[in-house]
Design a protein around this motif. Structure first.
Motif, PDB file in Angstrom:
ATOM      1  N   GLU A   6      16.608 -67.163 -17.811  1.00 20.97           N
ATOM      2  CA  GLU A   6      15.732 -66.492 -16.856  1.00 20.97           C
ATOM      3  C   GLU A   6      14.579 -65.567 -17.115  1.00 20.97           C
ATOM      4  OE1 GLU A   6      18.261 -64.347 -13.942  1.00 20.97           O
ATOM      5  OE2 GLU A   6      16.751 -64.627 -12.655  1.00 20.97           O
ATOM      6  N   ILE A  10      12.697 -69.510 -17.284  1.00 22.30           N
ATOM      7  CA  ILE A  10      13.292 -70.757 -16.772  1.00 22.30           C
ATOM      8  C   ILE A  10      13.971 -70.151 -15.345  1.00 22.30           C
ATOM      9  CG2 ILE A  10      15.095 -72.280 -17.032  1.00 22.30           C
ATOM     10  CD1 ILE A  10      13.129 -72.642 -19.080  1.00 22.30           C
ATOM     11  N   ARG A  12      16.476 -69.340 -12.365  1.00 26.89           N
ATOM     12  CA  ARG A  12      18.058 -69.268 -12.359  1.00 26.89           C
ATOM     13  C   ARG A  12      18.809 -70.359 -11.883  1.00 26.89           C
ATOM     14  NH1 ARG A  12      21.170 -65.159 -14.740  1.00 26.89           N
ATOM     15  NH2 ARG A  12      23.019 -66.726 -14.910  1.00 26.89           N
ATOM     16  N   HIS A  16      23.697 -73.474 -14.608  1.00 32.03           N
ATOM     17  CA  HIS A  16      24.903 -73.163 -13.754  1.00 32.03           C
ATOM     18  C   HIS A  16      25.957 -73.496 -14.863  1.00 32.03           C
ATOM     19  CE1 HIS A  16      23.300 -74.064  -9.624  1.00 32.03           C
ATOM     20  NE2 HIS A  16      22.376 -74.808 -10.370  1.00 32.03           N
ATOM     21  N   PHE A  17      27.006 -72.626 -14.508  1.00 27.48           N
ATOM     22  CA  PHE A  17      28.347 -72.498 -15.409  1.00 27.48           C
ATOM     23  C   PHE A  17      29.504 -72.560 -14.510  1.00 27.48           C
ATOM     24  CE2 PHE A  17      25.045 -69.899 -17.299  1.00 27.48           C
ATOM     25  CZ  PHE A  17      25.050 -70.185 -18.635  1.00 27.48           C
ATOM     26  N   SER A  18      30.330 -73.533 -14.714  1.00 29.92           N
ATOM     27  CA  SER A  18      31.520 -73.657 -13.948  1.00 29.92           C
ATOM     28  C   SER A  18      32.688 -73.935 -14.946  1.00 29.92           C
ATOM     29  CB  SER A  18      31.391 -74.747 -13.079  1.00 29.92           C
ATOM     30  OG  SER A  18      32.302 -74.508 -12.048  1.00 29.92           O
ATOM     31  N   GLU A  34      26.270 -78.852  -5.261  1.00 34.45           N
ATOM     32  CA  GLU A  34      25.274 -77.569  -5.138  1.00 34.45           C
ATOM     33  C   GLU A  34      24.288 -77.702  -5.989  1.00 34.45           C
ATOM     34  OE1 GLU A  34      27.661 -73.966  -5.237  1.00 34.45           O
ATOM     35  OE2 GLU A  34      25.897 -72.901  -5.590  1.00 34.45           O
ATOM     36  N   LYS A  38      20.203 -77.606  -5.398  1.00 31.45           N
ATOM     37  CA  LYS A  38      19.398 -76.443  -5.848  1.00 31.45           C
ATOM     38  C   LYS A  38      18.479 -77.045  -6.818  1.00 31.45           C
ATOM     39  CE  LYS A  38      22.233 -72.353  -5.481  1.00 31.45           C
ATOM     40  NZ  LYS A  38      23.215 -71.391  -6.129  1.00 31.45           N
TER      41      LYS A  38
ATOM     42  N   ALA B 191       8.467 -65.602 -12.443  1.00 36.92           N
ATOM     43  CA  ALA B 191       9.095 -66.534 -13.702  1.00 36.92           C
ATOM     44  C   ALA B 191       8.193 -67.263 -14.298  1.00 36.92           C
ATOM     45  CB  ALA B 191       9.896 -67.568 -12.733  1.00 36.92           C
ATOM     46  N   ARG B 194       6.361 -64.963 -16.753  1.00 37.31           N
ATOM     47  CA  ARG B 194       7.515 -64.831 -17.863  1.00 37.31           C
ATOM     48  C   ARG B 194       7.310 -65.859 -18.913  1.00 37.31           C
ATOM     49  NH1 ARG B 194      11.056 -63.096 -13.777  1.00 37.31           N
ATOM     50  NH2 ARG B 194      12.427 -64.803 -14.083  1.00 37.31           N
ATOM     51  N   TRP B 195       7.253 -66.908 -18.286  1.00 34.70           N
ATOM     52  CA  TRP B 195       7.298 -68.289 -19.344  1.00 34.70           C
ATOM     53  C   TRP B 195       5.891 -68.189 -20.236  1.00 34.70           C
ATOM     54  CZ3 TRP B 195      10.299 -71.586 -21.475  1.00 34.70           C
ATOM     55  CH2 TRP B 195       9.980 -72.712 -21.948  1.00 34.70           C
ATOM     56  N   LYS B 279      16.098 -58.114 -24.733  1.00 28.40           N
ATOM     57  CA  LYS B 279      16.829 -58.487 -23.455  1.00 28.40           C
ATOM     58  C   LYS B 279      18.377 -58.664 -23.575  1.00 28.40           C
ATOM     59  CE  LYS B 279      17.518 -60.472 -19.464  1.00 28.40           C
ATOM     60  NZ  LYS B 279      17.832 -59.564 -18.387  1.00 28.40           N
ATOM     61  N   PHE B 313      28.535 -65.230 -13.100  1.00 28.50           N
ATOM     62  CA  PHE B 313      27.746 -66.354 -13.287  1.00 28.50           C
ATOM     63  C   PHE B 313      28.574 -67.509 -13.303  1.00 28.50           C
ATOM     64  CE2 PHE B 313      30.073 -65.177 -17.318  1.00 28.50           C
ATOM     65  CZ  PHE B 313      30.195 -66.624 -17.893  1.00 28.50           C
ATOM     66  N   ILE B 314      29.692 -67.473 -13.146  1.00 24.78           N
ATOM     67  CA  ILE B 314      30.344 -68.742 -13.511  1.00 24.78           C
ATOM     68  C   ILE B 314      31.179 -69.147 -11.858  1.00 24.78           C
ATOM     69  CG2 ILE B 314      32.773 -67.680 -14.184  1.00 24.78           C
ATOM     70  CD1 ILE B 314      32.563 -70.306 -16.162  1.00 24.78           C
ATOM     71  N   LYS B 315      31.183 -70.366 -11.548  1.00 23.71           N
ATOM     72  CA  LYS B 315      31.725 -70.758 -10.433  1.00 23.71           C
ATOM     73  C   LYS B 315      33.035 -71.100 -10.438  1.00 23.71           C
ATOM     74  CE  LYS B 315      27.829 -73.092  -8.621  1.00 23.71           C
ATOM     75  NZ  LYS B 315      26.754 -72.288  -8.962  1.00 23.71           N
TER      76      LYS B 315
END
Lengths: 53, 315
Positions: A6, A10, A12, A16-18, A34, A38, B191, B194-195, B279, B313-315
């Motif tokens: 990010e 790139i 966000r 994706h993380f799952s 989802e 997105k 964004a 930044r790129w 970062k 960050f994780i679903k």
């Protein structure tokens, strides 16, 4: 890793993380839906794509 | 800082004389001014070759792995933190290294100094806080503090965190209110901007891997960029491959980087590759309160699981 991507610019929502068990079919479907919604909203990715031409 | 070289030579001489160590790793003068290079000394007669000044920007922790017998190494604050990281990562045993700690007042930005001169620099001298630099056309007397490297200007660990002997008096640590102004500046951009920033940053990269080679963290027997089966990343000048290399190189340093600046110091194209690693340093500090290489007893955050780890960050 998501944060650094990010930071590099790139979007966000492309990352994706799952963690989904093989027994969690409905979760898998929900997550994929989802993600595709997105990513579709963002349009084609032009960054970090190799141009072979 | 120049006074501590006598002390360093004395300590190195004693260690080699009493055969307490087999080798001493330090800095020696290079072939051109301001280009000090690492040297390994095995005989006590050679200790005169050792130097230490504000141009010793490389990280000597990079050279202590895979050595036989006991070795002594000269360590600035950042080098000592990388030695701690090496010990934690089982690259070297604590009792195998004799650490000659050198409290550091910062190293100088050589490219910034070179840019003041149109011709080649022929002489570099240091006198306390001032630098005297000569080329064939002019002579400049500069204040060292105006020409510090960015990572040294923002350094909060100038004193070695681990040492067997000190070669100088401990210096006062800087207190920095905003430790990551550069990261915040980039983060404030959109964004796309930044790129573009990172595209501009890496556009001159020649894939020489000097940044990787100078880095004490990069010790994989085969680096991912050199692997051919599978080939993770293309080997040419394609900008996507260049970005992939820099992105992954930085990511491999997450939670381990001490911001010693050796990568940027080694870069022949003056690319500030620290824009990537900084970062991650900021993130590990914000998320885990972690700064690398400060404590021999703590596992790095990416190495240990805690139920309190941030996991949004994780679903």
């Amino acid at each position: 890793m998501g944060n650094l991507l990010e930071h590099m610019g790139i979007e966000r929502d492309r990352i994706h993380f799952s963690w989904i068990s093989s027994a969690e079919a409905t979760k898998f479907v929900d997550v994929v839906k989802e993600i595709s919604n997105k990513v579709r909203a963002l349009g084609p990715n032009k960054k970090l794509v190799k141009d072979y031409n | 800082m120049d006074t501590c070289i006598q002390k360093i030579r004395e300590i190195a001489f004693q260690l080699l004389d009493k055969k307490e160590v087999e080798k001493v790793i330090g800095f020696s003068n290079g072939t051109i001014p301001m280009a000090t290079s690492p040297i390994t000394i095995a005989s006590k007669q050679d200790t005169e070759k050792l130097v230490f000044n504000s141009t010793c920007g490389l990280n000597l922790a990079n050279y202590i792995r895979q050595q036989k017998g006991k070795i002594a190494v000269i360590a600035k604050g950042c080098d000592s933190r990388n030695i701690v990281t090496h010990i934690i990562e089982n690259q070297v045993k604590r009792d195998q290294v004799y650490i000659i700690g050198v409290p550091c007042n910062g190293m100088i930005n050589k490219s910034k100094i070179k840019s003041l001169f149109e011709d080649e620099i022929q002489k570099f001298e240091e006198d306390g806080d001032s630098l005297i630099i000569e080329s064939s056309s002019k002579k400049e007397k500069l204040k060292k503090n105006d020409y510090l490297r960015e990572n040294c200007r923002l350094c909060q660990h100038r004193n070695p965190v681990i040492y067997d002997v000190l070669a100088g008096d401990l210096v006062k640590e800087q207190i920095i209110d905003v430790p990551y102004p550069d990261v915040e500046k980039i983060a404030a951009l959109e964004a796309d901007a930044r790129w573009i920033h990172f595209q501009d940053l890496t556009k001159n990269c020649i894939r020489c891997y000097a940044c990787r080679n100078a880095c004490p963290l990069c010790y994989c027997p085969t680096c991912f960029v050199d692997e051919s089966g599978p080939q993770w990343v293309g080997k040419g000048q394609d900008k996507t491959d260049i970005n992939t290399f820099h992105f992954l190189r930085a990511f491999h340093c997450a939670g381990r980087c001490t911001d010693c600046g050796a990568c940027a110091e080694a870069c022949p194209m003056d690319i500030n590759v620290r824009d990537f690693t900084r970062k991650l340093n900021k993130d590990t500090f914000d998320m885990f309160g972690w700064e690398a290489g400060l404590d021999l007893t703590k596992r790095p955050p990416l190495d240990a699981y805690s139920p309190d780890d941030p996991n949004d960050f994780i679903k």
